[in-house]
Design a protein around this motif. Structure first.
Motif, mmCIF file in Angstrom:
data_model
loop_
_atom_site.group_PDB
_atom_site.id
_atom_site.type_symbol
_atom_site.label_atom_id
_atom_site.label_comp_id
_atom_site.label_asym_id
_atom_site.label_seq_id
_atom_site.Cartn_x
_atom_site.Cartn_y
_atom_site.Cartn_z
ATOM 1 N N LEU A 20 0.403 -0.928 0.149
ATOM 2 C CA LEU A 20 0.378 0.068 0.045
ATOM 3 C C LEU A 20 0.896 1.231 -0.228
ATOM 4 O O LEU A 20 -0.286 2.384 -0.209
ATOM 5 C CB LEU A 20 -0.831 -0.042 1.566
ATOM 6 C CG LEU A 20 -1.641 -1.403 1.167
ATOM 7 C CD1 LEU A 20 -2.544 -0.702 2.652
ATOM 8 C CD2 LEU A 20 -2.931 -1.437 0.513
ATOM 9 N N HIS A 31 -2.173 7.075 -5.059
ATOM 10 C CA HIS A 31 -3.026 5.903 -4.328
ATOM 11 C C HIS A 31 -2.553 4.122 -4.846
ATOM 12 O O HIS A 31 -2.452 4.359 -6.113
ATOM 13 C CB HIS A 31 -4.739 6.109 -4.356
ATOM 14 C CG HIS A 31 -5.534 5.199 -3.868
ATOM 15 N ND1 HIS A 31 -5.919 5.105 -2.701
ATOM 16 C CD2 HIS A 31 -6.389 4.008 -4.592
ATOM 17 C CE1 HIS A 31 -6.415 4.046 -2.137
ATOM 18 N NE2 HIS A 31 -6.577 3.524 -3.333
ATOM 19 N N GLU A 33 -4.519 -0.305 -4.126
ATOM 20 C CA GLU A 33 -5.456 -0.478 -3.725
ATOM 21 C C GLU A 33 -4.924 -2.297 -3.897
ATOM 22 O O GLU A 33 -4.309 -2.268 -4.452
ATOM 23 C CB GLU A 33 -6.718 -0.815 -4.850
ATOM 24 C CG GLU A 33 -7.750 -1.881 -4.083
ATOM 25 C CD GLU A 33 -9.453 -1.298 -4.963
ATOM 26 O OE1 GLU A 33 -10.120 -2.634 -4.921
ATOM 27 O OE2 GLU A 33 -9.216 -0.090 -5.805
ATOM 28 N N LEU A 35 -5.300 -6.334 -4.136
ATOM 29 C CA LEU A 35 -6.868 -6.913 -3.799
ATOM 30 C C LEU A 35 -6.283 -8.164 -3.761
ATOM 31 O O LEU A 35 -5.474 -8.814 -3.929
ATOM 32 C CB LEU A 35 -7.183 -6.764 -5.199
ATOM 33 C CG LEU A 35 -8.373 -5.927 -6.259
ATOM 34 C CD1 LEU A 35 -8.930 -6.210 -7.415
ATOM 35 C CD2 LEU A 35 -8.941 -5.250 -5.313
#
Length: 524
Positions: A20, A31, A33, A35
């Motif tokens: 992150l 940013h 993300e 998964l």
């Protein structure tokens, strides 16, 4: 936490939360993300996505060592640049430095990542289908891309015997065994049992044909997992991605098995029209009509594979069990449709060049759920640009080829359209004999237009040069002079359609529906 099965040092383990950190990447990131799937971590950074293999060990996948995870990453890159070179970029090491985790840095490697262009998941074919935004033209273009991919794919050369066929047999039986072990996850057990029994019987019955396909070079290094969640609209084109990298035996398969996966998936999503368009265009490009007889078997197997995956997901993630169970049940229902298909119909177009046969037959493929076999294409496949391709002997051989292709399609329970002139009674009689021998209904759709319209269309087509037909005005004149009209006893199977009529397609579909209904009506 993600642990590397090749080490016992917890201090070396890659933690998902470290991904992150925007500073971990070799490019500006606002940013991140992350998964997770059962087998991978995927870091989405905006411009790029980084896919990292988890150190897991399942019955179907062993990624417990760093060296093998690196191999899997390199295989994923190698396999996917064949179909998606703009999406798959490279494989980068992930290291930990004094400043933290670094992707592509120097130092002791913790993991490896496949770097890809990040795409909008709303553009995956599954999502587009759900919104009704997938079009016939792009599905046809996808079929062309897959046909070219299969044509260039490496072929199995195995002097030791039918290893590919035996591997397929083992995979099918393995799928059945796994599915039975998880059959309580919302799947209709009676329906599943019937499918399994049918699959066992079809596997045994079709073994000579499987081996014939392998000997003919149809087992190739395919995609292996070609369904709508592994296809994305990228820069205006449907692009397959995520080839199956972890088990070579599951991608070294019959090309028709690769095709059947997407056909089954489209059926399961209630888009039988797009399934027919995809299949018909693929066959037009490859001429592999002989593989259609095996399509139901492969489609059922692929449906069972997806049902197995959904059942495993339901077990692994109880919170998502309802969705997984629903999908699994839908797979079984789709498989049942291939196991017990309705009786197919044989549709033969009729009319001289320029009458609109190809225009109309192309538009029938989706609504009828048919495969279209074009005389112009098959003639070129037989003769190329040979000067005698329109001679009598060549014409007879072309019609023999059309009947051969149609027989294979009907054996596979596919509604079949023969796009040919059918101007001679003898050619029509042979199609009647074929329909009778296959016990399927036959319909002749005779396309009509004024002579001036015929000449204009033929001339325009020659100028554009974009169609498989090479008929010119001389050929048209000869056709009109040699046409043999339908005799009275032939007309029960004939419907005439003016292709200048705005309702031509609707009238043709009504004729097909009427012919099917007449065939299925109970005897009085």
């Amino acid at each position: 936490m993600v642990h590397d099965g090749s080490t016992d040092g917890a201090e070396r383990a890659l933690r998902a939360d470290e991904l992150l950190d925007p500073a971990a990447y070799p490019h500006p990131v606002a940013h991140v993300e992350v998964l997770q799937t059962n087998t991978s971590l995927i870091a989405l950074t905006g411009e790029y996505a980084y896919k990292i293999k988890k150190p897991v060990s399942f019955a179907f996948l062993d990624a417990s060592t760093l060296s093998h995870r690196r191999f899997l990453c390199e295989e994923e890159l190698r396999l996917n640049v064949r179909l998606a070179p703009e999406l798959y970029l490279d494989v980068l090491p992930i290291v930990r430095t004094a400043s933290g985790l670094r992707v592509g840095g120097s130092g002791e490697t913790l993991e490896y990542a496949v770097r890809m262009r990040q795409f909008d998941r709303s553009q995956e074919l599954a999502a587009l289908l759900g919104l009704g935004e997938a079009g016939a033209a792009e599905i046809a273009a996808l079929a062309l891309a897959i046909a070219r991919f299969h044509a260039s794919a490496p072929r199995r050369v195995d002097a030791a015997g039918f290893a590919g066929t035996e591997g397929m047999r083992a995979a099918v039986l393995g799928t059945i065994a796994t599915l039975l072990a998880h059959a309580d996850h919302g799947i209709d057990a009676p329906g599943l049992g019937a499918l399994i029994d049918w699959t066992h019987d079809a596997l045994r019955r079709s073994m000579p044909r499987f081996r014939e396909r392998e000997a003919g070079g149809f087992i190739r290094e395919c995609h292996g997992d070609l369904h709508s969640r592994n296809i994305v609209r990228w820069r205006g084109r449907l692009t397959p991605f995520d080839c199956l990298e972890f088990d070579a035996a599951l991608r070294w398969i019959d090309v028709m098995s690769d095709v059947a996966f997407l056909v089954m998936d489209l059926h399961g999503r209630n888009r039988t029209d797009l399934a027919a368009i995809f299949l018909s265009e693929y066959l037009t490009q490859t001429g592999d009509y002989g593989g259609i007889a095996l399509l139901p078997f492969y489609a059922v197997h692929r449906a069972l594979v997806r049902a197995m995956v959904d059942a495993l997901a339901a077990e692994a993630e109880p919170g998502r069990r309802a969705n997984a169970d629903s999908r699994a049940a839908a797979r079984v229902l789709a498989a049942d449709g291939f196991m017990r298909p309705p009786k197919p119909i044989l549709i033969a177009m009729h009319g001289p060049s320029g009458s609109g046969k190809s225009w109309l037959s192309e538009r029938l493929v989706g609504p009828v759920g048919a495969v279209r076999i074009r005389s112009d294409v098959e003639r070129h496949r037989l003769y190329g640009a040979s000067a005698d391709r329109h001679a009598g002997r060549a014409d007879a051989r072309t019609y023999a080829r059309l009947r051969e292709c149609a027989t294979a399609c009907l054996e596979g329970s596919m509604p079949t359209i023969i796009d040919a002139t059918c101007l001679r009674r003898a050619d029509r009689d042979r199609l009647r004999d074929l329909a009778a021998s296959m016990r399927v209904p036959l319909l002749f759709l005779s396309c009509t237009a004024e002579h001036a319209t015929l000449a204009r269309r033929v001339g325009q087509r020659r100028l554009e040069g974009a169609d498989a037909s090479d008929a010119n005005l001389r050929v048209l004149v000869a056709q009109l002079a040699g046409m043999e009209p339908f005799a009275t006893e032939e007309r029960a199977q004939l419907v005439e359609i003016s292709t200048s009529d705005p309702q031509a397609l609707a009238k043709a579909l009504a004729a097909v529906s009427s012919r099917r209904s007449l065939e299925q009506a109970p005897a009085r």
